[in-house]
Write a protein that holds these residues in place. Structure first.
Motif, PDB file in Angstrom:
ATOM      1  N   LYS A  66       0.834  -1.206   0.000  1.00  0.00           N
ATOM      2  CA  LYS A  66       0.000   0.000   0.000  1.00  0.00           C
ATOM      3  C   LYS A  66       0.866   1.253   0.000  1.00  0.00           C
ATOM      4  N   ILE A  67       2.089   1.137   0.501  1.00  0.00           N
ATOM      5  CA  ILE A  67       3.046   2.243   0.454  1.00  0.00           C
ATOM      6  C   ILE A  67       3.938   2.110  -0.777  1.00  0.00           C
ATOM      7  N   GLY A  68       4.412   0.887  -1.016  1.00  0.00           N
ATOM      8  CA  GLY A  68       5.368   0.674  -2.097  1.00  0.00           C
ATOM      9  C   GLY A  68       4.815   0.955  -3.476  1.00  0.00           C
ATOM     10  N   MET A  69       3.537   0.645  -3.700  1.00  0.00           N
ATOM     11  CA  MET A  69       2.954   0.849  -5.024  1.00  0.00           C
ATOM     12  C   MET A  69       2.913   2.328  -5.425  1.00  0.00           C
ATOM     13  N   PRO A  70       2.256   3.218  -4.646  1.00  0.00           N
ATOM     14  CA  PRO A  70       2.244   4.627  -5.065  1.00  0.00           C
ATOM     15  C   PRO A  70       3.631   5.258  -5.087  1.00  0.00           C
ATOM     16  N   MET A  71       4.537   4.811  -4.194  1.00  0.00           N
ATOM     17  CA  MET A  71       5.912   5.335  -4.222  1.00  0.00           C
ATOM     18  C   MET A  71       6.579   5.020  -5.553  1.00  0.00           C
ATOM     19  N   MET A  72       6.414   3.789  -6.016  1.00  0.00           N
ATOM     20  CA  MET A  72       7.064   3.367  -7.258  1.00  0.00           C
ATOM     21  C   MET A  72       6.511   4.116  -8.460  1.00  0.00           C
ATOM     22  N   ILE A  73       5.200   4.201  -8.577  1.00  0.00           N
ATOM     23  CA  ILE A  73       4.605   4.870  -9.747  1.00  0.00           C
ATOM     24  C   ILE A  73       4.921   6.367  -9.709  1.00  0.00           C
ATOM     25  N   SER A  74       4.908   6.969  -8.515  1.00  0.00           N
ATOM     26  CA  SER A  74       5.264   8.391  -8.400  1.00  0.00           C
ATOM     27  C   SER A  74       6.711   8.618  -8.807  1.00  0.00           C
ATOM     28  N   TRP A  75       7.593   7.714  -8.385  1.00  0.00           N
ATOM     29  CA  TRP A  75       9.016   7.816  -8.745  1.00  0.00           C
ATOM     30  C   TRP A  75       9.192   7.715 -10.260  1.00  0.00           C
ATOM     31  N   PHE A  76       8.536   6.743 -10.864  1.00  0.00           N
ATOM     32  CA  PHE A  76       8.715   6.521 -12.298  1.00  0.00           C
ATOM     33  C   PHE A  76       8.188   7.698 -13.118  1.00  0.00           C
ATOM     34  N   LEU A  77       6.985   8.172 -12.796  1.00  0.00           N
ATOM     35  CA  LEU A  77       6.387   9.251 -13.597  1.00  0.00           C
ATOM     36  C   LEU A  77       7.080  10.587 -13.366  1.00  0.00           C
ATOM     37  N   SER A  78       7.580  10.836 -12.144  1.00  0.00           N
ATOM     38  CA  SER A  78       8.209  12.130 -11.852  1.00  0.00           C
ATOM     39  C   SER A  78       9.579  12.283 -12.488  1.00  0.00           C
ATOM     40  N   LYS A  79      10.115  11.181 -13.033  1.00  0.00           N
ATOM     41  CA  LYS A  79      11.406  11.266 -13.715  1.00  0.00           C
ATOM     42  C   LYS A  79      11.294  11.994 -15.046  1.00  0.00           C
ATOM     43  N   TYR A  80      10.077  12.094 -15.566  1.00  0.00           N
ATOM     44  CA  TYR A  80       9.866  12.669 -16.887  1.00  0.00           C
ATOM     45  C   TYR A  80       8.870  13.820 -16.791  1.00  0.00           C
ATOM     46  N   SER A  81       8.708  14.519 -17.906  1.00  0.00           N
ATOM     47  CA  SER A  81       7.736  15.607 -17.948  1.00  0.00           C
ATOM     48  C   SER A  81       6.324  15.033 -17.902  1.00  0.00           C
ATOM     49  N   LEU A  82       5.420  15.822 -17.365  1.00  0.00           N
ATOM     50  CA  LEU A  82       4.032  15.414 -17.237  1.00  0.00           C
ATOM     51  C   LEU A  82       3.150  16.299 -18.113  1.00  0.00           C
ATOM     52  N   PRO A  83       2.015  15.800 -18.598  1.00  0.00           N
ATOM     53  CA  PRO A  83       1.455  14.455 -18.416  1.00  0.00           C
ATOM     54  C   PRO A  83       2.282  13.386 -19.121  1.00  0.00           C
ATOM     55  N   PRO A  84       2.168  12.122 -18.694  1.00  0.00           N
ATOM     56  CA  PRO A  84       3.006  11.056 -19.240  1.00  0.00           C
ATOM     57  C   PRO A  84       2.606  10.659 -20.653  1.00  0.00           C
ATOM     58  N   THR A  85       3.574  10.143 -21.388  1.00  0.00           N
ATOM     59  CA  THR A  85       3.307   9.635 -22.729  1.00  0.00           C
ATOM     60  C   THR A  85       2.690   8.235 -22.640  1.00  0.00           C
ATOM     61  N   LEU A  86       2.165   7.757 -23.752  1.00  0.00           N
ATOM     62  CA  LEU A  86       1.514   6.444 -23.775  1.00  0.00           C
ATOM     63  C   LEU A  86       2.472   5.307 -23.386  1.00  0.00           C
ATOM     64  N   PRO A  87       3.723   5.292 -23.867  1.00  0.00           N
ATOM     65  CA  PRO A  87       4.631   4.219 -23.427  1.00  0.00           C
ATOM     66  C   PRO A  87       4.858   4.223 -21.921  1.00  0.00           C
ATOM     67  N   ARG A  88       4.962   5.399 -21.306  1.00  0.00           N
ATOM     68  CA  ARG A  88       5.171   5.475 -19.861  1.00  0.00           C
ATOM     69  C   ARG A  88       3.910   5.066 -19.099  1.00  0.00           C
ATOM     70  N   ILE A  89       2.757   5.391 -19.665  1.00  0.00           N
ATOM     71  CA  ILE A  89       1.507   4.930 -19.059  1.00  0.00           C
ATOM     72  C   ILE A  89       1.442   3.414 -19.088  1.00  0.00           C
ATOM     73  N   PHE A  90       1.856   2.821 -20.210  1.00  0.00           N
ATOM     74  CA  PHE A  90       1.832   1.356 -20.341  1.00  0.00           C
ATOM     75  C   PHE A  90       2.774   0.709 -19.329  1.00  0.00           C
ATOM     76  N   ILE A  91       3.988   1.249 -19.185  1.00  0.00           N
ATOM     77  CA  ILE A  91       4.940   0.695 -18.213  1.00  0.00           C
ATOM     78  C   ILE A  91       4.374   0.813 -16.799  1.00  0.00           C
ATOM     79  N   SER A  92       3.737   1.946 -16.506  1.00  0.00           N
ATOM     80  CA  SER A  92       3.130   2.133 -15.183  1.00  0.00           C
ATOM     81  C   SER A  92       2.050   1.088 -14.935  1.00  0.00           C
ATOM     82  N   LEU A  93       1.239   0.813 -15.940  1.00  0.00           N
ATOM     83  CA  LEU A  93       0.182  -0.190 -15.791  1.00  0.00           C
ATOM     84  C   LEU A  93       0.761  -1.577 -15.537  1.00  0.00           C
ATOM     85  N   VAL A  94       1.884  -1.886 -16.173  1.00  0.00           N
ATOM     86  CA  VAL A  94       2.539  -3.179 -15.933  1.00  0.00           C
ATOM     87  C   VAL A  94       3.020  -3.254 -14.486  1.00  0.00           C
TER      88      VAL A  94
END
Length: 380
Positions: free
Chosen positions: A134-162
């Motif tokens: 419950k902590i690790g999941m939002p931390m990971m997705i926040s870390w991954f998306l914040s590395k790039y400009s927002l809003p995220p591109t489709l490939p980054r959305i797909f990786i996040s969903l995986v």
């Protein structure tokens, strides 16, 4: 292309170097948010009071819960001292440890009541890895998306969903559909706050609607199907699967406006209401304190959620903004799912009510998330 409404959540938030200079208060110097602490303290007092009555005045049980609150506040204060940059750098490690722990559950996990969810650690006791996701999941997705400009591109959305789907499926297989759905929601909230376009959200909702018959046929266990059927007609098996929800609604309705009074509840004290000190504690609380008591409790929950979202909106970096926002929205889901389950508008899922239901691991985990929120708020 104009930014969509979710992206305004990020675009309108203050940026580094744009805030007005201010002298931090004593609370901020100790990295504590006084308002959030106050709301949590009120919630803990109500929770211990309700537990004392719902557990038939079991002092030992209440003492254990009070000890969990004490440990939780210490954990919260400790987590608040750590800079968000540290959490950001540790996010992939926390996620990987969580996934490895879930894999370990498959091979060495304990089986209780037909579910394999716990790992027995010598000297520590039983640990439920899904709680820490419950902590690790939002931390990971926040870390991954914040590395790039927002809003995220489709490939980054797909990786996040995986990244979201892997733990979700592993926890659902235990089986623990309620916790897996909460962890799925916590990851999806990060995606939503990052600025997903509405057409993509609509498409996802349509895909979910299409997949419901497939999930019903091939993924849900028999007892899970029974819970859904009981939602629509509890009286069909009034002495079996429908017993819990019938007794819960009876307890809520008998409380009326002001309730029967503290320690005067009959449904819980005469053991008509099962799990009155855990999953169905709000029904026992409603019977004794009535609609007004429930209103006060929901007001405190609302204050906690609004305070977290306020902290998120005023954060100076994308990682903290996404993480705090997802914690606030996930906390709302915890409250909504349990209250909906007890009142008969959602299937019974076994999700505890935050800071009310008996259980130390859930309290300490939630307190840790609030410590992270305070860290995001007080470290500039």
């Amino acid at each position: 292309m104009p930014p969509n409404s979710q992206y305004k959540f990020l675009r309108h938030a203050p940026r580094d170097g744009l805030s007005t200079a201010h002298i931090p208060s004593k609370w901020h110097q100790f990295h504590i948010d006084p308002w959030l602490c106050l709301f949590l303290l009120f919630n803990a007092i109500i929770g211990l009071t309700a537990l004392y009555s719902a557990s038939a005045q079991d002092v030992l049980l209440v003492s254990k819960q009070a000890m969990s609150f004490g440990i939780g506040f210490i954990v919260m204060i400790g987590f608040a001292q750590i800079s968000p940059k540290v959490y950001q750098s540790l996010s992939p490690i926390v996620y990987i440890i969580g996934v490895v722990s879930l894999i370990a559950v498959i091979f060495i996990g304990e089986v209780r009541m037909g579910a394999q969810r716990w790992i027995d650690i010598p000297g520590v006791g039983s640990v439920q890895p899904s709680e820490f996701m419950k902590i690790g999941m939002p931390m990971m997705i926040s870390w991954f998306l914040s590395k790039y400009s927002l809003p995220p591109t489709l490939p980054r959305i797909f990786i996040s969903l995986v990244l979201i789907t892997i733990p979700f499926l592993m926890i659902a297989e235990q089986p623990d559909l309620g916790t897996s759905a909460l962890i799925l929601a916590s990851g999806m909230f990060v995606l939503f706050l990052s600025g997903l376009p509405w057409w993509l959200i609509g498409g996802a909702l349509g895909l979910i609607a299409i997949s419901i018959p497939i999930a019903w046929q091939f993924l849900l266990h028999e007892y899970q199907k029974q819970r859904v059927m009981t939602l629509f007609d509890p009286t069909a098996d009034a002495l079996g699967s429908g017993w819990n929800i019938i007794q819960s609604k009876t307890a809520i309705g008998s409380g009326g406006l002001t309730g029967k009074g503290f320690l005067e509840g009959t449904q819980s004290h005469l053991h008509f209401l099962p799990e009155g000190h855990t999953d169905f504690i709000i029904a026992a609380y409603s019977e004794e304190f009535g609609l007004l008591g429930v209103f006060v409790l929901l007001l405190i929950y609302f204050a906690i959620i609004i305070r977290i979202l306020f902290i998120s909106l005023n954060c100076f970096h994308n990682y903290g903004r996404l993480l705090a926002g997802s914690f606030g929205m996930a906390f709302f889901v915890y409250v909504f799912v349990n209250a909906g389950m007890v009142s008969g508008i959602l299937p019974v899922t076994g999700i505890p009510l935050p800071f009310m239901s008996y259980g130390g691991t859930a309290i300490i985990t939630l307190m840790a998330t609030f410590g992270i929120v305070m860290s995001i708020h007080t470290h500039r």
